[in-house]
Design a protein around this motif. Structure first.
Motif, PDB file in Angstrom:
ATOM      1  N   CYS A 122       9.700   7.330 -12.283  1.00 15.54           N
ATOM      2  CA  CYS A 122       9.396   7.068 -10.873  1.00 15.54           C
ATOM      3  C   CYS A 122       8.322   5.989 -10.805  1.00 15.54           C
ATOM      4  O   CYS A 122       7.668   5.668 -11.805  1.00 15.54           O
ATOM      5  CB  CYS A 122       8.931   8.336 -10.154  1.00 15.54           C
ATOM      6  SG  CYS A 122       7.338   8.949 -10.708  1.00 15.54           S
ATOM      7  N   GLN A 123       8.154   5.475  -9.596  1.00 15.67           N
ATOM      8  CA  GLN A 123       7.146   4.439  -9.402  1.00 15.67           C
ATOM      9  C   GLN A 123       5.742   5.051  -9.420  1.00 15.67           C
ATOM     10  O   GLN A 123       5.556   6.197  -8.984  1.00 15.67           O
ATOM     11  CB  GLN A 123       7.389   3.793  -8.034  1.00 15.67           C
ATOM     12  CG  GLN A 123       7.032   2.350  -7.983  1.00 15.67           C
ATOM     13  CD  GLN A 123       7.339   1.734  -6.636  1.00 15.67           C
ATOM     14  OE1 GLN A 123       7.660   2.404  -5.667  1.00 15.67           O
ATOM     15  NE2 GLN A 123       7.222   0.425  -6.575  1.00 15.67           N
ATOM     16  N   GLY A 124       4.797   4.302  -9.951  1.00 17.76           N
ATOM     17  CA  GLY A 124       3.392   4.719  -9.930  1.00 17.76           C
ATOM     18  C   GLY A 124       2.574   3.526  -9.454  1.00 17.76           C
ATOM     19  O   GLY A 124       2.833   2.380  -9.838  1.00 17.76           O
ATOM     20  N   GLU A 125       1.589   3.806  -8.621  1.00 13.24           N
ATOM     21  CA  GLU A 125       0.785   2.723  -8.027  1.00 13.24           C
ATOM     22  C   GLU A 125       0.227   1.767  -9.089  1.00 13.24           C
ATOM     23  O   GLU A 125      -0.234   2.199 -10.143  1.00 13.24           O
ATOM     24  CB  GLU A 125      -0.360   3.374  -7.252  1.00 13.24           C
ATOM     25  CG  GLU A 125      -1.163   2.413  -6.442  1.00 13.24           C
ATOM     26  CD  GLU A 125      -2.124   3.177  -5.523  1.00 13.24           C
ATOM     27  OE1 GLU A 125      -1.685   4.100  -4.802  1.00 13.24           O
ATOM     28  OE2 GLU A 125      -3.311   2.836  -5.534  1.00 13.24           O
ATOM     29  N   LEU A 126       0.287   0.486  -8.780  1.00 17.00           N
ATOM     30  CA  LEU A 126      -0.309  -0.537  -9.652  1.00 17.00           C
ATOM     31  C   LEU A 126      -1.789  -0.636  -9.280  1.00 17.00           C
ATOM     32  O   LEU A 126      -2.116  -0.861  -8.107  1.00 17.00           O
ATOM     33  CB  LEU A 126       0.388  -1.875  -9.384  1.00 17.00           C
ATOM     34  CG  LEU A 126       0.049  -3.047 -10.278  1.00 17.00           C
ATOM     35  CD1 LEU A 126       0.532  -2.784 -11.702  1.00 17.00           C
ATOM     36  CD2 LEU A 126       0.686  -4.330  -9.746  1.00 17.00           C
ATOM     37  N   SER A 127      -2.664  -0.471 -10.253  1.00 10.84           N
ATOM     38  CA  SER A 127      -4.097  -0.482  -9.918  1.00 10.84           C
ATOM     39  C   SER A 127      -4.519  -1.886  -9.470  1.00 10.84           C
ATOM     40  O   SER A 127      -3.916  -2.893  -9.857  1.00 10.84           O
ATOM     41  CB  SER A 127      -4.923  -0.040 -11.123  1.00 10.84           C
ATOM     42  OG  SER A 127      -4.936  -1.061 -12.088  1.00 10.84           O
ATOM     43  N   GLN A 128      -5.585  -1.917  -8.669  1.00  6.80           N
ATOM     44  CA  GLN A 128      -6.102  -3.209  -8.186  1.00  6.80           C
ATOM     45  C   GLN A 128      -6.495  -4.103  -9.366  1.00  6.80           C
ATOM     46  O   GLN A 128      -6.218  -5.297  -9.362  1.00  6.80           O
ATOM     47  CB  GLN A 128      -7.310  -2.960  -7.278  1.00  6.80           C
ATOM     48  CG  GLN A 128      -7.835  -4.202  -6.615  1.00  6.80           C
ATOM     49  CD  GLN A 128      -6.832  -4.804  -5.618  1.00  6.80           C
ATOM     50  OE1 GLN A 128      -6.461  -4.153  -4.662  1.00  6.80           O
ATOM     51  NE2 GLN A 128      -6.400  -6.031  -5.857  1.00  6.80           N
ATOM     52  N   ALA A 129      -7.104  -3.511 -10.393  1.00  9.19           N
ATOM     53  CA  ALA A 129      -7.563  -4.310 -11.543  1.00  9.19           C
ATOM     54  C   ALA A 129      -6.387  -4.985 -12.239  1.00  9.19           C
ATOM     55  O   ALA A 129      -6.463  -6.164 -12.611  1.00  9.19           O
ATOM     56  CB  ALA A 129      -8.315  -3.410 -12.526  1.00  9.19           C
ATOM     57  N   VAL A 130      -5.296  -4.238 -12.406  1.00  7.34           N
ATOM     58  CA  VAL A 130      -4.126  -4.830 -13.072  1.00  7.34           C
ATOM     59  C   VAL A 130      -3.514  -5.904 -12.170  1.00  7.34           C
ATOM     60  O   VAL A 130      -3.153  -6.990 -12.627  1.00  7.34           O
ATOM     61  CB  VAL A 130      -3.066  -3.745 -13.408  1.00  7.34           C
ATOM     62  CG1 VAL A 130      -1.820  -4.371 -14.006  1.00  7.34           C
ATOM     63  CG2 VAL A 130      -3.648  -2.722 -14.368  1.00  7.34           C
TER      64      VAL A 130
END
Ligand SMILES: Cc1cc2nc3c(=O)[nH]c(=O)nc-3n(C[C@H](O)[C@H](O)[C@H](O)COP(=O)(O)O)c2cc1C
Length: 175
Positions: A122-130
């Motif tokens: 499933c999709q997982g949020e992409l962190s701001q840092a990445v």
């Protein structure tokens, strides 16, 4: 019959182990743990020495750079052969990303020596840092990825976690 089956399941030793850099795969691991209750032990991959003694291991990790995150790849290569495993994977790409199937295949391939009892993603949020690192890249494909962070916000959501719980149940029922 059903009672006998239940008894057999209760006697099983099930491990849920995961690598999670920013907590999204951990959410899926916890949903699986919730579904399986006390038959399952939940541990981070870094605290997992191997799979000896377990009848089944759920192993979770994010996709990083188009395949399994390195610690998960190494763990699978070292420990999965001949074991019954179910994989759960998170990724920032939406399900309709054309390349996603290849990346998921790379995840399955890392466990090719194992007996695969199930596969969930499933999709997982992409962190701001990445996202910031991707946006600074010279590669337009990677920049494009960073620009799509907003589409990942809030993932895995309740629906994804519900699907993860059903997946866990189906794996156990399919044994
Ligand atoms: C270094 C790095 C590389 C990544 N590469 C990809 C990728 O190739 N494809 C993708 O869909 N998501 C990629 N992601 C996004 C993660 O897979 C996604 O946000 C995941 O849900 C994070 O899980 P975690 O919070 O458990 O670490 C990458 C993330 C990082 C940190």
């Amino acid at each position: 019959m059903a009672a006998l089956r239940k008894e057999r399941v209760m006697e099983m030793r099930v491990l849920i182990t995961f690598f999670s850099q920013t907590g999204k795969t951990r959410m899926v691991a916890e949903a699986i743990r919730e579904e399986l209750g006390e038959i399952a032990e939940l541990k981070e991959l870094s605290d997992t020495e191997g799979l000896e003694g377990y009848d089944l291991a759920f192993i979770g990790f994010p996709i990083m750079a188009f395949g399994p995150a390195q610690p998960a790849r190494e763990f699978l290569e070292r420990h999965a052969a001949g074991r019954k495993v179910a994989l759960f994977v998170t990724h920032a790409a939406p399900d309709d990303e054309p390349a996603l199937q290849d990346w998921l295949e790379n995840c399955r391939a890392a466990a090719s020596g194992a007996q695969l009892a199930g596969f969930f993603h499933c999709q997982g949020e992409l962190s701001q840092a990445v996202a910031d690192a991707l946006l600074a890249s010279d590669n337009p494909d990677l920049r494009g990825f960073g620009e799509r962070r907003s589409e990942t916000l809030g993932q895995p959501d309740e629906d994804a976690l519900r699907r993860a719980r059903s997946f866990a149940r189906e794996v156990i029922e399919g044994l």
